[in-house]
Design an enzyme around this catalytic site. Structure first.
Site, short mmCIF file in Angstrom:
data_model
loop_
_atom_site.label_atom_id
_atom_site.label_comp_id
_atom_site.label_asym_id
_atom_site.label_seq_id
_atom_site.Cartn_x
_atom_site.Cartn_y
_atom_site.Cartn_z
N GLU A 21 7.01 -26.01 -46.64
CA GLU A 21 7.20 -25.40 -45.32
C GLU A 21 6.22 -25.99 -44.30
O GLU A 21 6.53 -26.07 -43.11
CB GLU A 21 7.00 -23.89 -45.40
CG GLU A 21 8.06 -23.18 -46.21
CD GLU A 21 7.82 -21.69 -46.28
OE1 GLU A 21 8.50 -20.96 -45.54
OE2 GLU A 21 6.93 -21.27 -47.04
N TYR A 53 5.51 -15.53 -16.35
CA TYR A 53 6.27 -15.78 -17.58
C TYR A 53 5.87 -17.11 -18.19
O TYR A 53 5.82 -17.24 -19.41
CB TYR A 53 7.78 -15.80 -17.33
CG TYR A 53 8.32 -14.73 -16.43
CD1 TYR A 53 7.86 -13.42 -16.51
CD2 TYR A 53 9.29 -15.02 -15.49
CE1 TYR A 53 8.37 -12.43 -15.68
CE2 TYR A 53 9.81 -14.04 -14.66
CZ TYR A 53 9.34 -12.74 -14.77
OH TYR A 53 9.84 -11.77 -13.95
N GLU A 72 3.02 -12.70 -39.87
CA GLU A 72 2.22 -11.57 -39.39
C GLU A 72 0.94 -12.07 -38.72
O GLU A 72 0.52 -11.55 -37.69
CB GLU A 72 1.87 -10.62 -40.54
CG GLU A 72 3.05 -9.91 -41.15
CD GLU A 72 3.76 -10.68 -42.27
OE1 GLU A 72 4.48 -10.04 -43.04
OE2 GLU A 72 3.61 -11.92 -42.37
N LYS A 98 12.03 -16.57 -38.69
CA LYS A 98 12.11 -17.90 -39.31
C LYS A 98 13.58 -18.15 -39.58
O LYS A 98 14.23 -17.40 -40.30
CB LYS A 98 11.30 -17.93 -40.61
CG LYS A 98 11.29 -19.28 -41.29
CD LYS A 98 10.54 -19.26 -42.62
CE LYS A 98 9.06 -19.23 -42.37
NZ LYS A 98 8.28 -19.55 -43.59
#
Length: 122
Positions: A21, A53, A72, A98
């Site tokens: 990953e 923004y 997290e 993901k």
């Protein structure tokens, strides 16, 4: 209550527990809900009376570049960085998805959502 939403920000990044990953990477979709007082800006039409923004988006992109094992952890960093830069915010909810998690079967994605309230410093 006034809210700012950044919706479906698509970022290619390298997060995950598995070594591949961190090599291959994948797309992530980020959604943010931010509570702050927007009434002054509604009257003044002045960027200085609101939260840009573009600045929020830049924080999200910069934090997504920092590799982490857990989404997290990434979400916690983003929320902390936004709060550090914009103390007038009273609440942040952040969802990170993901899009291609390395798991068996087909799915749209795997997501986490963190939210936190703050005492705004106006």
């Amino acid at each position: 209550m006034s809210k700012i939403f950044l919706e479906d920000i698509k970022i290619y990044a390298y997060h995950g527990v598995l070594p591949e990953e961190n090599i291959i990477g994948t797309y992530y979709i980020i959604n943010a809900e931010i509570h702050t007082d927007l009434w002054k800006a509604s009257e003044s039409d002045d960027l200085n009376d609101t939260i840009s923004y573009a600045d929020l988006n830049e924080i999200i992109h910069n934090e997504m570049k920092i590799r982490s094992k857990l989404l997290e952890h990434v979400a916690g960093r983003i929320i902390s960085k936004i709060n550090d830069n914009f103390p007038e915010i009273s609440y942040i909810k952040l969802k990170i998805s993901k899009t291609s998690p390395p798991m068996e079967g087909e799915m749209k994605g795997a997501s986490i959502e963190l939210e936190k309230s703050f005492k705004p410093n106006n």
